[in-house]
Motif scaffolding. Structure first.
Motif, PDB file in Angstrom:
ATOM      1  N   SER A  64      -8.211  -2.733   7.367  1.00 54.59           N
ATOM      2  CA  SER A  64      -8.700  -4.102   7.143  1.00 54.59           C
ATOM      3  C   SER A  64      -9.343  -4.734   8.381  1.00 54.59           C
ATOM      4  O   SER A  64     -10.260  -5.550   8.258  1.00 54.59           O
TER       5      SER A  64
ATOM      6  N   THR B  31       0.846  -1.208   0.000  1.00 55.12           N
ATOM      7  CA  THR B  31       0.000   0.000   0.000  1.00 55.12           C
ATOM      8  C   THR B  31       0.877   1.253   0.000  1.00 55.12           C
ATOM      9  O   THR B  31       0.573   2.234  -0.692  1.00 55.12           O
TER      10      THR B  31
ATOM     11  N   GLU C 256      -4.778  -4.880  -2.356  1.00 50.71           N
ATOM     12  CA  GLU C 256      -5.664  -5.916  -1.810  1.00 50.71           C
ATOM     13  C   GLU C 256      -6.213  -6.816  -2.917  1.00 50.71           C
ATOM     14  O   GLU C 256      -6.377  -8.025  -2.722  1.00 50.71           O
TER      15      GLU C 256
ATOM     16  N   ARG D   2      -6.216   4.179   6.229  1.00 58.29           N
ATOM     17  CA  ARG D   2      -5.073   3.269   6.315  1.00 58.29           C
ATOM     18  C   ARG D   2      -5.237   2.271   7.460  1.00 58.29           C
ATOM     19  O   ARG D   2      -5.773   2.608   8.504  1.00 58.29           O
ATOM     20  N   GLU D   3      -4.747   1.104   7.244  1.00 49.41           N
ATOM     21  CA  GLU D   3      -4.838  -0.005   8.214  1.00 49.41           C
ATOM     22  C   GLU D   3      -6.276  -0.431   8.479  1.00 49.41           C
ATOM     23  O   GLU D   3      -6.579  -1.005   9.525  1.00 49.41           O
TER      24      GLU D   3
HETATM   25  N1  ASP Z   1      -3.326  -2.325   3.095  1.00 49.99           N
HETATM   26  C1  ASP Z   1      -3.906  -1.256   3.860  1.00 49.99           C
HETATM   27  C2  ASP Z   1      -2.826  -0.493   4.573  1.00 49.99           C
HETATM   28  O1  ASP Z   1      -1.682  -0.917   4.554  1.00 49.99           O
HETATM   29  C3  ASP Z   1      -4.947  -1.720   4.813  1.00 49.99           C
HETATM   30  C4  ASP Z   1      -4.471  -2.597   5.944  1.00 49.99           C
HETATM   31  O2  ASP Z   1      -3.345  -3.088   5.894  1.00 49.99           O
HETATM   32  O3  ASP Z   1      -5.236  -2.828   6.872  1.00 49.99           O
HETATM   33  O4  ASP Z   1      -3.106   0.522   5.143  1.00 49.99           O
END
Ligand code: ASP
Ligand code: MG
Length: 425
Positions: free
Chosen positions: A205, A46, A123, A202-203
């Motif tokens: 998931s 990402t 993703e 971000r993050e």
């Molecule tokens: N791939 C996305 C990120 O790195 C979502 C995640 O990892 O949760 O922010």
């Protein structure tokens, strides 16, 4: 039909081919047809997609980063599949589609809209690889595009979930499959009603896993991490950390509010509302007990440490010799809101208001520009915000030794400092 179980695998758990093989081992005796597996982009993909986008926007050459992205996924796949496997052409296709999005965009396009169109490829690629690998190894599973399941509004990059629409989609589209096969889908990405890509921050998931679990009335969500569970501090930063065997929803939510990165902050609330337990377990030691976050947890209140790096402290001084009041706060918050910036710490004094925010590209300059008429503004960058929950003064002292403290705040059970490592003299 048995209730759905949701598993989430983050970037670190799919960071290379061995990691993907490890997922297979975890799923070998656990995977059932009623499982939904949410997977993030592989490793740092990402970030790489973000760099490609920035290069594109700045009119720079992004071809070598594009090549790195493609080669990374092909390389992982070479370790997992025979040469003739269709995954290779699928990766080529996805990368061509990404290329198409980048080439057809122009500098006048809205950054946030374009961002969501571009970063979703991390993703999309990772889930293709995981799904194909599970199928190859005898665990037939179905790939589903999360953008057709999780419905959001069009606040690109930080889209808000349409819960009713998402529930409808999940019931209509996922139920029939889940009665026969497990489903592999993407974290982080979602879609508007009219089919545009959005993302959840971000993050995000973990949040995706919680959204799907809530919408499907799941019996539990498990987040597989590179730590044994939820600890009282990030083991990469703090020594001698302790694992919580269980935590209440509100305790876990509070930790994420202050920036504990083990779980995405939006994950807890929907699960708490539906009383769905959240398990945090180690993909390195999958038989370990992990941490169970649920309603009636009986967790001890041990000191807990949360460190946020790369913080900016901004002080706004009212220019017109009046005292700072609500209207000034409102002004600042309105601008922060427009820039989608969240305040990590706030302190008001007679003639000044101080805030601490995450450093984000371009945003500081925009914020300063929009408020310079009203306030004289000072700021410091590259700071750390340390929060200690259930600690005491003495403990805090130990963690500010060797640091300059720029701001401090104390509530009933939290201590916060903005600190900066002292320069060697
Ligand atoms: N791939 C996305 C990120 O790195 C979502 C995640 O990892 O949760 O922010
Ligand atoms: Mg990630």
């Amino acid at each position: 039909m048995a209730k759905t179980i949701v598993y989430k695998f983050g970037g670190a758990s799919v960071k290379d081919s061995n990691a993907v093989k490890n997922i297979l081992e975890i799923l070998r005796n656990r995977l059932r047809k009623n499982h939904v597996i949410v997977v993030s982009a592989m490793g740092k993909m990402t970030n790489l997609l973000e760099s490609i986008l920035i290069q594109k926007i700045e009119g720079k050459d992004y071809s070598s980063n594009s090549a790195i992205l493609k080669e990374f996924h092909l390389g992982v796949s070479r370790d997992l599949f025979p040469k003739t496997h269709p995954i290779f052409s699928q990766i080529e296709n996805e990368c061509m589609r990404l290329q198409g999005v980048l080439e057809s965009s122009s500098t006048s396009d809205d950054y946030d809209v374009l961002y969501d169109k571009v970063v979703c490829f991390g993703e999309l690629l990772s889930t293709r690889i995981v799904m194909e690998y599970l199928c190859q190894e005898g665990m037939t599973s179905v790939w589903y595009d999360a953008r057709q399941l999780i419905q959001t509004n069009d606040e690109f990059r930080f889209a808000k979930v349409d819960w009713a629409g998402t529930k409808r989609n999940c019931e209509k589209l996922l139920w029939p499959i889940l009665s026969q096969f497990p489903v592999i889908t993407q974290g982080f990405i979602a879609g508007t009603k009219d089919g545009q890509s959005t993302t959840l921050g971000r993050e995000g998931s973990d949040f995706s896993a919680a959204i799907l679990a809530t919408s499907l009335g799941a019996s539990s969500v498990t987040i597989w991490k590179d730590v044994p569970g939820v600890l009282n501090g990030d083991p990469k930063i703090f020594e001698e950390t302790i694992k919580f065997d269980e935590l209440g929803y509100s305790q876990a939510a509070e930790m994420t509010f202050y920036g504990a990165s083990v779980i995405h902050p939006k994950t807890i609330k929907p699960l708490a509302q539906k009383q769905i337990p959240l398990l945090v377990r180690s993909f390195i030691d999958p038989d370990g007990e992990g941490t169970r976050i649920h309603q009636n947890a009986n967790a001890e209140l041990i000191p807990t440490f949360i460190l946020k790096k790369n913080q900016i402290l901004i002080s706004f001084r009212v220019k017109d010799f009046t005292f700072s009041e609500e209207k000034h706060l409102r002004m600042i918050y309105t601008e922060l809101d427009k820039l989608k910036l969240k305040v990590n710490m706030l302190q008001t004094a007679a003639i000044s208001i101080s805030i601490v925010i995450d450093a984000e590209r371009f945003k500081l300059a925009q914020l300063l520009e929009s408020l310079k008429e009203e306030f004289s503004i000072l700021y410091n960058e590259n700071l750390e915000l340390l929060t200690i929950l259930n600690g005491d003064r003495q403990l805090l002292e130990r963690h500010i030794e060797g640091y300059d403290v720029l701001l401090e705040q104390e509530t009933r059970h939290s201590l916060q400092v903005v600190r900066n490592r002292k320069k060697e003299s």
